[in-house]
Scaffold this active site. Structure first.
Site, PDB file in Angstrom:
ATOM      1  N   SER A 128       0.895  -1.151  -0.065  1.00 47.54           N
ATOM      2  CA  SER A 128       0.067  -0.089   0.181  1.00 47.54           C
ATOM      3  C   SER A 128       0.959   1.284  -0.124  1.00 47.54           C
ATOM      4  CB  SER A 128      -1.009   0.085   1.327  1.00 47.54           C
ATOM      5  OG  SER A 128      -1.893   0.921   0.929  1.00 47.54           O
ATOM      6  N   ASP A 282      -8.092  -5.359  -6.286  1.00 48.88           N
ATOM      7  CA  ASP A 282      -7.862  -4.417  -5.542  1.00 48.88           C
ATOM      8  C   ASP A 282      -8.599  -3.097  -6.180  1.00 48.88           C
ATOM      9  OD1 ASP A 282      -6.591  -2.246  -4.145  1.00 48.88           O
ATOM     10  OD2 ASP A 282      -4.788  -3.054  -3.853  1.00 48.88           O
ATOM     11  N   HIS A 311      -7.580  -5.094  -1.620  1.00 52.76           N
ATOM     12  CA  HIS A 311      -6.541  -4.335  -1.186  1.00 52.76           C
ATOM     13  C   HIS A 311      -5.994  -5.298  -0.195  1.00 52.76           C
ATOM     14  CE1 HIS A 311      -3.747  -1.052  -0.975  1.00 52.76           C
ATOM     15  NE2 HIS A 311      -4.187  -0.874   0.280  1.00 52.76           N
TER      16      HIS A 311
END
Length: 339
Positions: A128, A282, A311
């Protein structure tokens, strides 16, 4: 305290704001070898600390502390490194400076070079916002970084992701009627709504449809919403969250004097071997965005994670996703740098 602190002194950020007595919290795993060639940098993501990265570190894994010296620097704003919650007045809470990804990596570079005397990095890896930092390392220090492996993280915050983060910010600032003069009144309780906004983006539609939250021990959607999304966000300091949201919204590896906003040039300047992974579902960091980025990096492969965990395929929760990431890191580390 299960981490160390690197004192940075007075730091001036890209915003032009100066923070006195700034510091980076970090933790190391393993031992630096004699020629300092076994270094892995593993920055933290939004809201995470070094402890959240430990699922990917272990004996027999790609990030094996018996082989590598792994440095996990904490993101500024996360509550351990300099943050709105731990900085004295007059730089506390909403008065904390705006900090970019570029700022974070520049300070991590100081940690690596000034404290440890490191000149080469075998790998920079991250999930991330940690992934964005790995891209930034590759763009900022191409002669130093041999490999990068961002997973579920893009090289910039694309417009759709900016809008998602803005929705999270709006959910928080609504608690004080969007009155900037009242932002210091925000409490952790005001983070509940932010958790509900994030819940629609952290995992995929298929995750909810197939009720995979039951694998995490939740018997109903309502329990999952409370047990994960509400509780995790209400444990965060709201001013830290505002600081990290700003960092996230304005993330762009080309937003600096080296590239002057030329995003494609920044990507083409990354000479590191790159393995770019993102979940096929995602909603934050889409496969399309990462595929575009990978095509411009000379030595990159794009290897999406076929997962319905969205995600959170990169969160260390699902065994199949964890193995996929670890296997790819093993292959990447087995390849000679730039060859």
């Amino acid at each position: 305290m299960n981490y160390e602190v690197f004192e940075l002194g007075s730091v001036t950020f890209q915003s032009g704001e100066t923070l006195p007595n700034a510091f980076l919290a970090f933790k190391t795993y393993g031992t630096l070898n004699q020629d300092k060639s076994n270094v892995v940098i593993y920055p933290t993501a939004f809201g995470d600390t070094h402890e959240n990265n430990e699922w990917l570190i272990g004996n027999g894994m790609a990030l094996d502390p018996e082989k590598y010296f792994i440095i996990v620097p904490n993101l500024l704003g996360n509550g351990l490194s300099s943050s709105p919650s731990n900085t004295p007045s007059p730089f506390d809470r909403v008065n904390f400076p705006h900090v970019t990804i570029y700022d974070n990596v520049k300070l991590q570079y100081r940690l690596v070079t000034e404290k440890f005397g490191i000149k080469k990095i075998a790998l920079v890896v991250g999930w991330s916002m940690g992934g964005i930092q790995s891209f930034q390392w590759g763009a900022s220090y191409p002669d130093m970084v041999e490999r990068i492996a961002p997973f579920d993280g893009a090289a910039k915050t694309w417009p759709h992701t900016y809008v998602v983060l803005d929705g999270m910010k709006a959910a928080l600032t609504a608690a004080v009627g969007f009155d900037s003069s009242k932002l210091n009144q925000l409490t952790s309780g005001d983070m509940r709504a932010v958790g509900h906004v994030y819940a629609g983006w952290g995992v995929s539609q298929a995750f909810y449809r197939e009720e995979l939250y039951r694998e995490l021990g939740y018997n109903s959607l309502a329990d999952f919403m409370t047990g994960v999304w509400e509780n995790s966000f209400m444990n965060m300091d709201p001013h830290n969250v505002l600081a990290m949201l700003w960092t996230g919204q304005f993330a762009d590896i080309s937003a600096n004097p080296t590239y002057n906003g030329n995003f494609d040039k920044a990507l083409k300047s990354i000479t590191a071997l790159a393995c770019i992974m993102t979940s096929s579902t995602d909603l934050f960091c889409t496969a399309d965005d990462n595929e575009y980025e990978a095509k411009l990096i000379p030595n990159a492969i794009f290897n999406p994670i076929e997962s319905i965990w969205g995600h959170f395929a990169g969160r260390g929760i699902n065994n199949a996703d964890n193995k996929f990431i670890d296997d790819n890191l093993k292959r990447l580390l087995a390849n000679g740098a730039n060859g």
